[in-house]
Design a protein around this motif. Structure first.
Motif, mmCIF file in Angstrom:
data_model
loop_
_atom_site.group_PDB
_atom_site.id
_atom_site.type_symbol
_atom_site.label_atom_id
_atom_site.label_comp_id
_atom_site.label_asym_id
_atom_site.label_seq_id
_atom_site.Cartn_x
_atom_site.Cartn_y
_atom_site.Cartn_z
ATOM 1 N N GLN A 120 1.008 -1.065 -0.014
ATOM 2 C CA GLN A 120 -0.016 -0.046 -0.115
ATOM 3 C C GLN A 120 0.822 1.159 0.053
ATOM 4 O OE1 GLN A 120 -2.973 -0.169 3.155
ATOM 5 N NE2 GLN A 120 -3.629 -2.390 2.739
ATOM 6 N N LEU A 121 1.882 1.348 0.661
ATOM 7 C CA LEU A 121 2.832 2.481 0.632
ATOM 8 C C LEU A 121 3.429 2.547 -0.566
ATOM 9 C CD1 LEU A 121 4.491 1.956 4.470
ATOM 10 C CD2 LEU A 121 2.588 3.665 3.573
ATOM 11 N N LEU A 122 3.967 1.624 -1.164
ATOM 12 C CA LEU A 122 4.779 1.651 -2.539
ATOM 13 C C LEU A 122 3.643 2.298 -3.489
ATOM 14 C CD1 LEU A 122 7.004 -1.450 -2.768
ATOM 15 C CD2 LEU A 122 7.398 0.928 -2.135
ATOM 16 N N ASN A 123 2.342 1.928 -3.557
ATOM 17 C CA ASN A 123 1.424 2.323 -4.523
ATOM 18 C C ASN A 123 1.125 3.579 -4.059
ATOM 19 O OD1 ASN A 123 0.923 -0.270 -5.623
ATOM 20 N ND2 ASN A 123 -0.685 -0.744 -4.196
ATOM 21 N N ILE A 124 1.032 4.254 -2.807
ATOM 22 C CA ILE A 124 0.776 5.770 -2.859
ATOM 23 C C ILE A 124 2.038 6.546 -3.170
ATOM 24 C CG2 ILE A 124 0.734 7.354 -0.938
ATOM 25 C CD1 ILE A 124 -0.812 5.336 0.784
ATOM 26 N N MET A 125 3.431 5.772 -3.192
ATOM 27 C CA MET A 125 4.367 6.697 -3.676
ATOM 28 C C MET A 125 4.557 6.711 -5.237
ATOM 29 S SD MET A 125 7.516 5.049 -1.172
ATOM 30 C CE MET A 125 7.306 5.082 0.523
ATOM 31 N N GLU A 126 4.106 5.728 -5.824
ATOM 32 C CA GLU A 126 4.037 5.577 -7.185
ATOM 33 C C GLU A 126 2.912 6.513 -7.775
ATOM 34 O OE1 GLU A 126 3.516 1.459 -8.476
ATOM 35 O OE2 GLU A 126 5.309 0.821 -7.730
ATOM 36 N N THR A 127 1.993 6.701 -7.143
ATOM 37 C CA THR A 127 0.663 7.478 -7.699
ATOM 38 C C THR A 127 0.959 9.010 -7.374
ATOM 39 O OG1 THR A 127 -0.531 7.230 -5.526
ATOM 40 C CG2 THR A 127 -1.111 5.721 -7.517
ATOM 41 N N SER A 128 1.698 9.289 -6.157
ATOM 42 C CA SER A 128 2.165 10.628 -6.179
ATOM 43 C C SER A 128 3.306 11.217 -6.720
ATOM 44 C CB SER A 128 2.297 10.718 -4.461
ATOM 45 O OG SER A 128 3.295 9.955 -4.188
#
Length: 470
Positions: A451-459
């Motif tokens: 979940q944290l990596l997905n947030i980093m990729e989207t932002s």
């Protein structure tokens, strides 16, 4: 008549001599022959006067006499030399070694010592003499938690674990090894300040906890997590996720949890005082070097844990209750009545005292009386339930994993309520009580990383620029 008288006189003389020389054992000794035997000399060849003696025959007779005299003299010299050699054995060895050195023949012992020094980079080591109890004394004491905490020493066994500790900057004090090859497998440039002791493999096998010992045991100073140097490639892949272990008392579970924390890229690991010692030998083996790949802070109070976490953090707790217990908790959440700790199987109603570190202390406390008093006075903080695959890791995140025996402490649930955290639930099939704490931790840690990596990729931001750790 004259001849008769002469014969009789001769017989009388012979009889008288035999009577005089006769002894008690009826043995007659001829004095004339006895004296003649004492005065006997080597045989000399005599030639008749009628024959001319040749010079060659004289030379031969002289040679025979000289050889016999030389034999007697040589026997006397040999007896004297043997007596001297028996009394001066040490001098003989020293003289023989010096003789070989003078003749250019270097001894094999000196060559072996020189080769060892070259092979070990100039390091010197000691050889344990028979009856040396340093290994037994150090290993038995280093396996004690009290000694590790008071003396500040830990025990590491095996090449890989020792190499990880040396690479992280840990300070070695003493290294026991069974062969030079085992010692050469270690980085020798980092062992200059350590005491090296060569012992028998049988001694290591006696005091080792492994089924198949590797032949090397090291004693290190208890490392400070804030001063260790961790691999930069692994720290660069970390995510803003802190793991908090609460009352995890099984060494195998704690070691597995630490190994999962390293694999998931956690920022750090915080251990409460109710957990087993992180430097326990079983924990070290199960962690597979995790102690030297991320910061691990043991024996912390809840006040210290809050200081180690970022200011803006959300702390979640892992729900390890069964399906029936979850239904009771959901009904309590839907009702307006305050819930109590006794209604939840995933929260421990037992006190988490600061001085409670060992299991033997548990029998001295009356938990039933404490639970009844605490249930009547305090109510459980309200923490909502959420499935583990739903979004719960949005920024700086903390995850609390409780032990299987006692579960989460009240302080962990209070911290989750204070930081607007949630109770993460992993659904299991009916009839299963709960998951192993190490397995639940691995599932939640890797889900939080995803979940944290997905947030980093989207932002489109990196982890270090998005979240700042103290």
């Amino acid at each position: 008549m004259a001849a008769f008288v002469r014969g009789m006189f001769w017989n009388i003389l012979v009889a008288e001599r035999s009577n005089i020389l006769k002894k008690s054992n009826d043995c007659i000794v001829d004095s004339k022959r006895y004296v003649r035997a004492l005065k006997r000399r080597p045989v000399k060849v005599l030639y008749p006067d009628s024959e001319t003696t040749s010079p060659t025959s004289k030379q031969r007779s002289d040679q025979i006499v000289n050889k016999q005299s030389q034999k007697v003299a040589s026997k006397m010299r040999e007896s004297t030399v043997n007596a001297i050699l028996k009394n001066e054995t040490t001098n003989k060895r020293v003289s023989s070694m010096s003789w070989s050195a003078r003749n250019g023949n270097a001894s094999t012992t000196s060559e072996h010592t020189t080769n060892l020094k070259d092979q070990l980079g100039g390091l010197k080591f000691e050889r344990a003499l028979p009856g040396d109890k340093r290994l037994a004394r150090v290993v038995s004491v280093a396996c004690s938690r009290t000694f590790r905490e008071h003396q500040g020493k830990i025990l590491l066994e095996g090449r890989r674990l020792i190499c990880d500790a040396l690479a992280a900057g840990a300070n070695p004090q003493m290294v026991f090894f069974s062969s030079v090859d085992r010692l050469c497998d270690l980085p020798l440039d980092k062992l200059k300040r350590a005491t090296l002791v060569k012992v028998k493999f049988e001694d290591i096998k006696i005091w080792s906890d492994l089924v198949a010992p590797q032949g090397v045991i090291a004693i290190f100073s208890r490392p400070d997590p804030s001063r260790l140097t961790f691999p930069q490639d692994q720290r660069g892949q970390s995510v803003p996720l802190s793991l908090i272990c609460d009352n995890v008392r099984d060494p195998g579970n704690l070691g597995t949890i630490l190994r999962c924390a390293v694999a998931a890229g956690c920022h750090n690991v915080l251990l409460t005082k109710g957990c087993v010692d992180a430097w326990e030998p079983k924990v070290l083996r199960a962690a597979m070097g995790a102690h030297f790949r991320l910061p691990i802070f043991p024996s912390l109070d809840w006040d210290d844990i809050q200081n180690q976490l970022p200011k803006l953090v959300t702390v979640h707790v892992a729900d390890n209750c069964s399906g029936s217990e979850r239904e009771v908790a959901e009904e309590a959440n839907q009702s307006n009545k305050p819930s109590k700790m006794g209604e939840y199987g995933w929260v421990s109603s037992r006190p988490n005292c600061k001085d409670m570190r060992y299991k033997e202390y548990e029998s001295d406390f009356d938990y039933k009386e404490y639970e009844s008093d605490l249930d009547s006075e305090l109510s459980l903080p309200r923490v909502k339930t959420k499935l583990y695959h739903e979004g719960w890791a949005q920024g700086n995140t903390g995850l609390v994993i409780g032990g299987e025996t006692h579960g989460l402490s009240l302080e962990a649930v209070q911290l989750a309520e204070k930081t607007a955290g949630q109770r993460l639930f992993i659904p299991v099939v009916p009839g299963v009580d709960s998951l192993n704490s190490a397995m639940a931790a691995s599932i939640l840690l890797f889900e939080g990383r995803r979940q944290l990596l997905n947030i980093m990729e989207t932002s489109g931001r990196k982890a270090k620029s998005k979240v700042q750790f103290p």
